[in-house]
Design an enzyme around this catalytic site. Structure first.
Site, PDB file in Angstrom:
ATOM      1  N   ILE A 196     -18.789   2.927 -16.936  1.00 41.99           N
ATOM      2  CA  ILE A 196     -17.916   1.856 -18.417  1.00 41.99           C
ATOM      3  C   ILE A 196     -16.775   1.449 -18.222  1.00 41.99           C
ATOM      4  CG2 ILE A 196     -18.305   2.317 -20.676  1.00 41.99           C
ATOM      5  CD1 ILE A 196     -19.609  -0.010 -20.998  1.00 41.99           C
ATOM      6  N   THR A 197     -16.022   3.213 -18.209  1.00 43.87           N
ATOM      7  CA  THR A 197     -14.214   2.711 -18.364  1.00 43.87           C
ATOM      8  C   THR A 197     -14.081   2.468 -16.438  1.00 43.87           C
ATOM      9  OG1 THR A 197     -14.660   5.250 -17.684  1.00 43.87           O
ATOM     10  CG2 THR A 197     -14.201   4.339 -20.096  1.00 43.87           C
ATOM     11  N   SER A 241     -22.735   2.324  -1.779  1.00 47.98           N
ATOM     12  CA  SER A 241     -21.418   2.412  -0.453  1.00 47.98           C
ATOM     13  C   SER A 241     -21.858   1.796   0.527  1.00 47.98           C
ATOM     14  CB  SER A 241     -20.442   2.989  -1.379  1.00 47.98           C
ATOM     15  OG  SER A 241     -18.930   3.318  -0.868  1.00 47.98           O
ATOM     16  N   GLN A 283     -16.984  10.437  -9.391  1.00 37.12           N
ATOM     17  CA  GLN A 283     -15.148  10.523  -8.565  1.00 37.12           C
ATOM     18  C   GLN A 283     -15.587   9.518  -7.005  1.00 37.12           C
ATOM     19  OE1 GLN A 283     -12.566  10.705  -6.597  1.00 37.12           O
ATOM     20  NE2 GLN A 283     -13.541  12.270  -5.289  1.00 37.12           N
ATOM     21  N   LYS A 314     -23.416   9.693  -1.360  1.00 38.48           N
ATOM     22  CA  LYS A 314     -23.700   8.733  -1.864  1.00 38.48           C
ATOM     23  C   LYS A 314     -24.975   8.862  -0.950  1.00 38.48           C
ATOM     24  CE  LYS A 314     -21.024   6.110  -4.774  1.00 38.48           C
ATOM     25  NZ  LYS A 314     -21.992   5.781  -5.932  1.00 38.48           N
ATOM     26  N   GLU A 343     -19.157   2.531   2.769  1.00 36.75           N
ATOM     27  CA  GLU A 343     -19.354   4.491   2.861  1.00 36.75           C
ATOM     28  C   GLU A 343     -19.730   4.766   3.407  1.00 36.75           C
ATOM     29  OE1 GLU A 343     -16.043   6.237   3.944  1.00 36.75           O
ATOM     30  OE2 GLU A 343     -15.670   3.877   3.325  1.00 36.75           O
ATOM     31  N   TYR A 377     -17.692  11.637   0.136  1.00 34.69           N
ATOM     32  CA  TYR A 377     -18.107  10.946  -1.014  1.00 34.69           C
ATOM     33  C   TYR A 377     -19.078  10.745  -0.256  1.00 34.69           C
ATOM     34  CZ  TYR A 377     -17.702   6.528  -2.756  1.00 34.69           C
ATOM     35  OH  TYR A 377     -18.097   5.187  -3.858  1.00 34.69           O
TER      36      TYR A 377
HETATM   37  P1  NAP Z   1     -13.947   3.756 -10.656  1.00 34.57           P
HETATM   38  O1  NAP Z   1     -12.612   2.571 -11.291  1.00 34.57           O
HETATM   39  O2  NAP Z   1     -13.395   4.679  -9.913  1.00 34.57           O
HETATM   40  O3  NAP Z   1     -14.267   3.859 -11.918  1.00 34.57           O
HETATM   41  C1  NAP Z   1     -15.271   5.544 -11.778  1.00 34.57           C
HETATM   42  C2  NAP Z   1     -15.905   6.195 -13.608  1.00 34.57           C
HETATM   43  O4  NAP Z   1     -17.196   6.674 -13.420  1.00 34.57           O
HETATM   44  C3  NAP Z   1     -15.054   5.564 -14.043  1.00 34.57           C
HETATM   45  O5  NAP Z   1     -15.769   5.253 -15.643  1.00 34.57           O
HETATM   46  C4  NAP Z   1     -15.082   7.156 -14.916  1.00 34.57           C
HETATM   47  O6  NAP Z   1     -14.807   7.309 -16.258  1.00 34.57           O
HETATM   48  C5  NAP Z   1     -16.104   7.605 -14.405  1.00 34.57           C
HETATM   49  N1  NAP Z   1     -16.967   9.328 -13.916  1.00 34.57           N
HETATM   50  C6  NAP Z   1     -16.293   9.501 -13.538  1.00 34.57           C
HETATM   51  N2  NAP Z   1     -17.243  10.915 -13.227  1.00 34.57           N
HETATM   52  C7  NAP Z   1     -17.436  11.255 -13.778  1.00 34.57           C
HETATM   53  C8  NAP Z   1     -18.549  12.087 -14.605  1.00 34.57           C
HETATM   54  N3  NAP Z   1     -18.270  13.505 -14.212  1.00 34.57           N
HETATM   55  N4  NAP Z   1     -19.494  12.042 -15.501  1.00 34.57           N
HETATM   56  C9  NAP Z   1     -19.603  10.304 -16.134  1.00 34.57           C
HETATM   57  N5  NAP Z   1     -18.402   9.418 -15.365  1.00 34.57           N
HETATM   58  C10 NAP Z   1     -17.897   9.849 -14.471  1.00 34.57           C
HETATM   59  O7  NAP Z   1     -15.329   2.897  -9.685  1.00 34.57           O
HETATM   60  P2  NAP Z   1     -15.502   1.059  -9.327  1.00 34.57           P
HETATM   61  O8  NAP Z   1     -15.051   0.877  -8.423  1.00 34.57           O
HETATM   62  O9  NAP Z   1     -15.876   1.328 -10.394  1.00 34.57           O
HETATM   63  O10 NAP Z   1     -17.111   1.836  -8.409  1.00 34.57           O
HETATM   64  C11 NAP Z   1     -17.748   1.714  -9.331  1.00 34.57           C
HETATM   65  C12 NAP Z   1     -18.887   2.278  -9.027  1.00 34.57           C
HETATM   66  O11 NAP Z   1     -19.440   1.782  -7.109  1.00 34.57           O
HETATM   67  C13 NAP Z   1     -18.910   4.158  -7.987  1.00 34.57           C
HETATM   68  O12 NAP Z   1     -20.075   5.297  -8.186  1.00 34.57           O
HETATM   69  C14 NAP Z   1     -18.554   3.819  -6.282  1.00 34.57           C
HETATM   70  O13 NAP Z   1     -18.574   4.960  -6.403  1.00 34.57           O
HETATM   71  C15 NAP Z   1     -19.389   3.086  -6.486  1.00 34.57           C
HETATM   72  N6  NAP Z   1     -18.922   1.904  -5.607  1.00 34.57           N
HETATM   73  C16 NAP Z   1     -17.454   0.961  -5.573  1.00 34.57           C
HETATM   74  C17 NAP Z   1     -16.965   0.283  -4.447  1.00 34.57           C
HETATM   75  C18 NAP Z   1     -15.730  -0.967  -4.760  1.00 34.57           C
HETATM   76  O14 NAP Z   1     -15.188  -0.750  -4.014  1.00 34.57           O
HETATM   77  N7  NAP Z   1     -14.927  -0.995  -5.692  1.00 34.57           N
HETATM   78  C19 NAP Z   1     -18.112  -0.106  -3.930  1.00 34.57           C
HETATM   79  C20 NAP Z   1     -19.126   0.783  -3.243  1.00 34.57           C
HETATM   80  C21 NAP Z   1     -19.421   1.416  -4.104  1.00 34.57           C
HETATM   81  P3  NAP Z   1     -12.440   7.765 -16.259  1.00 34.57           P
HETATM   82  O15 NAP Z   1     -12.934   6.573 -16.530  1.00 34.57           O
HETATM   83  O16 NAP Z   1     -13.151   9.016 -17.465  1.00 34.57           O
HETATM   84  O17 NAP Z   1     -12.613   8.752 -15.551  1.00 34.57           O
HETATM   85  O1  F7E Z   2      -9.111   2.867   0.799  1.00 34.85           O
HETATM   86  C1  F7E Z   2      -6.162   2.674   4.350  1.00 34.85           C
HETATM   87  C2  F7E Z   2      -7.506   3.995   4.353  1.00 34.85           C
HETATM   88  O2  F7E Z   2      -8.661   4.253  -0.792  1.00 34.85           O
HETATM   89  C3  F7E Z   2      -9.288   1.420   2.496  1.00 34.85           C
HETATM   90  C4  F7E Z   2     -14.028   2.964  -2.339  1.00 34.85           C
HETATM   91  O3  F7E Z   2     -13.840   2.199  -3.963  1.00 34.85           O
HETATM   92  O4  F7E Z   2     -14.466   1.521  -0.936  1.00 34.85           O
HETATM   93  C5  F7E Z   2     -13.399   2.907  -1.583  1.00 34.85           C
HETATM   94  O5  F7E Z   2     -13.154   3.317  -0.546  1.00 34.85           O
HETATM   95  C6  F7E Z   2      -8.229   1.691   3.477  1.00 34.85           C
HETATM   96  C7  F7E Z   2      -8.551   3.833   4.330  1.00 34.85           C
HETATM   97  O6  F7E Z   2     -10.541   2.421  -0.148  1.00 34.85           O
HETATM   98  C8  F7E Z   2      -3.337   4.035   2.199  1.00 34.85           C
HETATM   99  O7  F7E Z   2      -7.290   4.795   5.234  1.00 34.85           O
HETATM  100  C9  F7E Z   2      -3.825   2.884   3.842  1.00 34.85           C
HETATM  101  O8  F7E Z   2      -8.779   2.842   5.683  1.00 34.85           O
HETATM  102  O9  F7E Z   2      -8.645   1.335  -0.891  1.00 34.85           O
HETATM  103  P1  F7E Z   2      -8.807   2.577  -0.036  1.00 34.85           P
HETATM  104  P2  F7E Z   2     -12.022   2.769   0.812  1.00 34.85           P
HETATM  105  O10 F7E Z   2     -12.236   4.445   1.482  1.00 34.85           O
HETATM  106  O11 F7E Z   2     -12.608   1.838   1.785  1.00 34.85           O
HETATM  107  C10 F7E Z   2     -15.653   2.199  -0.707  1.00 34.85           C
HETATM  108  C11 F7E Z   2     -16.466   1.242  -0.110  1.00 34.85           C
HETATM  109  C12 F7E Z   2     -16.228   3.140  -1.683  1.00 34.85           C
HETATM  110  O12 F7E Z   2     -16.836   3.225  -2.264  1.00 34.85           O
HETATM  111  C13 F7E Z   2     -15.228   3.629  -2.410  1.00 34.85           C
HETATM  112  O13 F7E Z   2     -15.742   4.513  -3.947  1.00 34.85           O
HETATM  113  O14 F7E Z   2      -6.761   1.656   3.472  1.00 34.85           O
HETATM  114  N1  F7E Z   2      -5.009   3.462   3.529  1.00 34.85           N
HETATM  115  N2  F7E Z   2      -2.922   3.970   3.611  1.00 34.85           N
HETATM  116  C14 F7E Z   2      -4.655   4.397   1.843  1.00 34.85           C
HETATM  117  N3  F7E Z   2      -5.757   4.183   0.956  1.00 34.85           N
HETATM  118  C15 F7E Z   2      -4.989   4.506  -0.019  1.00 34.85           C
HETATM  119  N4  F7E Z   2      -6.184   4.804  -0.967  1.00 34.85           N
HETATM  120  N5  F7E Z   2      -4.383   5.215  -0.026  1.00 34.85           N
HETATM  121  C16 F7E Z   2      -2.979   4.534   1.067  1.00 34.85           C
HETATM  122  O15 F7E Z   2      -1.972   4.871   0.962  1.00 34.85           O
END
Ligand code: NAP
Ligand code: F7E
Length: 347
Positions: free
Chosen positions: A10-11, A131, A89, A158, A133, A154
């Protein structure tokens, strides 16, 4: 009857938007938070009301996805109608540094939560944050039938959580769904994901606080949508008549380079003067292209993304400029995204 939801994560970015949306729909919202030595609730502080207030509807509980017994006691106490497992994570680059921890939280965490639901005998609906991913090296466009080929610890974690969710649906008749979400961003995005790293750098460079930002591979292709729209999709999956798995995506493609150009141009800056390459941001194995096909979610849930990458870049840059202009010295003095040396590759 007031519906009750439990949100892990939720955070985080999505958890905060989901809590906001469910409260607006009249839900009682319970959130799992990790105990930290400093407050980690900045994204949901605006939603919090003291539990002694008669109209308080959001309640926070300590716990961790690594602690299965706690998940059982919490579920037994809260008795939710809907469980959203968003905790993870979630940083792909970090998962190469911490593969075991990532597997334990992002993968096994889902097993612990599903098992806690089974042990408490609850008839709740369960959402798993899967995801794009998971598709990894499978070429786009990707949909629910595309084979998984994860390219990071990661992504592999997933995939494990995805199959556990599906297995509990088939083995025990759970109403358990996988939302396979493509990248979705917002002003609440974590500062080390590339979109937010860029929008934050643009705001700081414009204000004269920084001069350059270091990035890795800017040729990768992503399908970036707007997080508040995606949490609506999560909720719709749990309101369907039958449990199923759905992709949520915009269907549009954008390179990191194009996102960056839009962001810099929106602030009147020339990106070539301010962006440098640093190989520490490369990944051992990269996911080159993710472009989603969300036609199943559109057809069955009536869900469709309306905000695409260009507009998203402008929303995020405007928000970071605004935040900087109204921030106190603590925000301005915070270490630069690239200035933290403890775990440089994580950025
Ligand atoms: P986020 O901002 O990184 O938030 C992750 C959350 O998980 C935070 O509240 C974190 O708490 C909590 N957490 C991490 N480890 C934990 C543990 N061991 N026990 C309990 N809580 C824990 O991620 P998000 O972008 O909101 O994404 C939400 C979910 O969707 C994640 O599962 C992510 O992998 C998935 N997802 C995200 C995307 C995207 O593009 N955003 C796309 C596909 C899937 P703290 O605040 O304490 O760190
Ligand atoms: O990277 C490139 C990097 O870390 C996007 C998570 O929410 O979406 C997210 O994963 C792209 C990659 O997101 C930097 O190599 C270049 O190709 O923003 P990102 P991600 O890896 O796509 C998926 C769907 C999830 O599920 C994940 O939880 O950008 N890139 N330069 C960089 N990325 C980062 N972080 N930092 C750089 O400096």
């Amino acid at each position: 009857m007031t519906k009750r939801a439990l949100i892990t994560g939720i955070t985080g970015q999505d958890g905060s938007y989901l809590a906001e949306m469910l409260l607006a729909k009249g839900y009682e919202v319970h959130g799992l938070i990790r105990r930290a030595s400093t407050f980690n609730t900045v994204r949901i502080d605006h939603l919090y009301q003291d539990r002694h207030e008669p109209d308080a509807r959001m309640f926070l509980h300590y716990g961790d996805l690594a602690d299965g017994a706690r998940l059982v006691t919490l579920l037994a106490q809260v008795q939710p109608d809907e469980v959203y497992n968003l905790a993870a994570q979630s940083h792909v680059r970090v998962s190469f540094e911490e593969p075991e921890h990532t597997g334990n939280t992002t993968g096994m965490g889902a097993t612990r939560l599903l098992e806690a639901v089974r042990m408490t005998g609850l008839h709740c609906r369960y959402y798993q944050a899967s995801s794009s991913e998971m598709f990894g090296a499978s070429p786009p466009p990707q949909n629910e039938l595309t084979p998984f080929y994860p390219r990071s610890p990661y992504g592999a974690a997933k995939v494990y959580a995805y199959w556990l969710t599906k297995n509990y649906r088939e083995a025990y008749g759970f109403f358990a769904v996988n939302g396979i979400l493509f990248n979705h961003e917002s002003p609440r995005r974590g500062e080390t994901f590339v979109t937010r790293k860029i929008s934050r750098a643009v705001a700081r460079i414009r204000a004269g606080l920084d001069d350059v930002v270091y990035l890795g591979n800017i040729d990768t292709v992503r399908d970036w949508g707007y997080a508040p729209e995606y949490v609506e999709g999560m909720w719709r999956m749990l309101q369907a008549d039958e449990p199923d798995d759905y992709v949520l995506a915009t269907g549009n493609s954008c390179t990191v380079r194009d996102f960056m150009i839009t962001a810099f141009e929106h602030a009147g800056l020339d990106w070539e003067k301010h962006v440098r390459f640093d190989e520490q941001y490369l990944r051992p194995t990269e996911v080159d292209a993710l472009i989603g096909d969300a036609s199943k979610a559109t057809g069955r849930l009536g869900w469709k993304a309306t905000v695409h990458a260009d507009e998203l870049a402008r929303i995020m840059v405007d928000a970071d400029i605004e935040a900087l202009e109204h921030a106190g010295s603590s925000w301005i003095d915070a270490p630069r995204v690239d200035g933290w040396v403890a775990a440089p590759a994580a950025r």
